[in-house]
Design a protein around this motif. Structure first.
Motif, mmCIF file in Angstrom:
data_model
loop_
_atom_site.group_PDB
_atom_site.id
_atom_site.type_symbol
_atom_site.label_atom_id
_atom_site.label_comp_id
_atom_site.label_asym_id
_atom_site.label_seq_id
_atom_site.Cartn_x
_atom_site.Cartn_y
_atom_site.Cartn_z
ATOM 1 N N ILE A 1 11.282 3.788 -2.683
ATOM 2 C CA ILE A 1 10.030 3.889 -3.442
ATOM 3 C C ILE A 1 10.361 3.788 -4.926
ATOM 4 N N SER A 2 9.880 2.727 -5.554
ATOM 5 C CA SER A 2 10.207 2.438 -6.945
ATOM 6 C C SER A 2 9.087 2.952 -7.832
ATOM 7 N N VAL A 3 9.205 4.211 -8.248
ATOM 8 C CA VAL A 3 8.135 4.821 -9.047
ATOM 9 C C VAL A 3 8.445 4.726 -10.539
ATOM 10 N N ALA A 4 9.707 4.510 -10.868
ATOM 11 C CA ALA A 4 10.121 4.512 -12.277
ATOM 12 C C ALA A 4 9.378 3.468 -13.094
ATOM 13 N N ALA B 1 11.971 -0.033 -18.183
ATOM 14 C CA ALA B 1 11.707 -0.854 -19.383
ATOM 15 C C ALA B 1 11.907 -2.315 -19.020
ATOM 16 N N ASP B 2 10.960 -3.159 -19.415
ATOM 17 C CA ASP B 2 11.055 -4.576 -19.077
ATOM 18 C C ASP B 2 12.110 -5.287 -19.923
ATOM 19 N N TRP B 3 12.372 -4.744 -21.104
ATOM 20 C CA TRP B 3 13.350 -5.380 -21.998
ATOM 21 C C TRP B 3 14.321 -4.342 -22.535
HETATM 22 N N1 CTP Z 1 10.186 -2.436 -11.574
HETATM 23 C C1 CTP Z 1 11.560 -2.485 -11.362
HETATM 24 N N2 CTP Z 1 12.374 -3.038 -12.289
HETATM 25 C C2 CTP Z 1 11.870 -3.553 -13.425
HETATM 26 C C3 CTP Z 1 10.475 -3.516 -13.666
HETATM 27 C C4 CTP Z 1 9.656 -2.944 -12.704
HETATM 28 O O1 CTP Z 1 12.020 -2.017 -10.309
HETATM 29 N N3 CTP Z 1 12.689 -4.108 -14.312
HETATM 30 C C5 CTP Z 1 9.321 -1.855 -10.515
HETATM 31 C C6 CTP Z 1 8.584 -0.606 -10.923
HETATM 32 O O2 CTP Z 1 9.341 0.543 -10.590
HETATM 33 C C7 CTP Z 1 7.317 -0.698 -10.083
HETATM 34 C C8 CTP Z 1 7.078 -2.182 -9.951
HETATM 35 O O3 CTP Z 1 8.333 -2.814 -10.226
HETATM 36 O O4 CTP Z 1 7.489 -0.194 -8.792
HETATM 37 C C9 CTP Z 1 6.027 -2.738 -10.839
HETATM 38 O O5 CTP Z 1 6.327 -2.444 -12.177
HETATM 39 P P1 CTP Z 1 5.368 -2.993 -13.312
HETATM 40 O O6 CTP Z 1 5.905 -2.627 -14.651
HETATM 41 O O7 CTP Z 1 3.961 -2.610 -12.976
HETATM 42 O O8 CTP Z 1 5.472 -4.579 -13.049
HETATM 43 P P2 CTP Z 1 6.282 -5.715 -13.748
HETATM 44 O O9 CTP Z 1 6.733 -6.619 -12.651
HETATM 45 O O10 CTP Z 1 7.317 -5.189 -14.663
HETATM 46 O O11 CTP Z 1 5.139 -6.479 -14.567
HETATM 47 P P3 CTP Z 1 4.384 -6.075 -15.948
HETATM 48 O O12 CTP Z 1 5.060 -4.905 -16.583
HETATM 49 O O13 CTP Z 1 4.466 -7.322 -16.760
HETATM 50 O O14 CTP Z 1 2.955 -5.744 -15.532
#
Ligand code: CTP
Ligand code: CA
Length: 219
Positions: free
Chosen positions: A96-99, A102-104
């Motif tokens: 379960i990926s709740v975290a 950070a995207d960048w």
């Molecule tokens: N997630 C992840 N690794 C990342 C980014 C997100 O595992 N680098 C996981 C989060 O834990 C979550 C799911 O992906 O369960 C969706 O994350 P979310 O931020 O909503 O989606 P993104 O694919 O990152 O798209 P955006 O932020 O552009 O909406």
């Protein structure tokens, strides 16, 4: 007391959960993070444990206590979280990926504290995209049952269903970002290939128990 009377729906199951924000350094004293408190992920870890599972919680920086009988692994950055997930993923039944990963991350992070410039010049940060942990786990040859979360600011139903398909996961839990970050209660919408199910407004601990029941049904 009530939980103790419930059937243990995750008895003998192994579950890996990520929770909290990640922290991406700019220099040794500064960094970039987000408003995730970790409360939902920790509530799910507690509910999974109550349901009889063996629980590993990979946590970004939070101010929360470790739930009883949960194996907690602390990380800071998305890369550390990815590495910790990868090293714990084998033999897991559920991920379960709740975290709020950070995207960048900062590509030009400094090894030393960046000093203010006398002329008032400001530093320029460059970013590089972090790996998508959930998508990489879902793409493994024999993946555990994968559950994602999506915090959106608008068009929740559309974004959530698109995200579920794009990541190739059976279940995605949607919520509205500003209604969840740091709060003790929330509303969840579950998306799977049969449609949607709303878990109405309630405490995160109650929602976590309901979510665990829903996951157990789908295994
Ligand atoms: N997630 C992840 N690794 C990342 C980014 C997100 O595992 N680098 C996981 C989060 O834990 C979550 C799911 O992906 O369960 C969706 O994350 P979310 O931020 O909503 O989606 P993104 O694919 O990152 O798209 P955006 O932020 O552009 O909406
Ligand atoms: Ca994201």
């Amino acid at each position: 007391v009530i939980a103790a009377l419930q059937p243990k729906v995750l008895k003998n199951r192994r579950i890996l959960i990520t929770a909290g924000p990640t922290f991406e350094p700019i220099d040794p004293v500064r960094g970039i993070t987000n408003r995730s408190s970790g409360k939902m992920g920790y509530a799910i870890a507690r509910a999974a444990r109550e349901a009889g599972a063996s629980v590993t919680l990979i946590s970004g920086p939070t101010a929360l206590d470790t739930p009883y009988h949960v194996n907690r692994v602390d990380v800071m950055t998305a890369i550390e979280m990815r590495d910790a997930v990868m090293s714990h993923i084998s033999h897991q039944d559920i991920f379960i990926s709740v975290a709020a990963v950070a995207d960048w991350r900062v590509a030009n992070a400094s090894d030393q504290k960046i000093k203010k410039n006398k002329n008032g010049d400001t530093p320029t940060l460059e970013f590089t995209e972090n790996p998508d942990i959930l998508a990489s786990i879902a793409a493994l040859p024999d993946p555990p049952y994968c559950v994602g979360f999506a915090a959106e600011s608008e068009k929740l139903r559309q974004h959530a269903e698109e995200k579920r398909r794009k990541k190739g996961i059976p279940l995605l839990v949607g919520n509205i970002g500003h209604e969840t970050f740091g709060k003790d209660d929330n509303t969840l919408i579950l998306f799977d290939d049969t449609g949607t199910l709303e878990l109405p407004h309630g405490s995160k601990q109650l929602l976590a128990r309901q979510l665990i029941e829903q996951i157990a049904k789908r295994l």
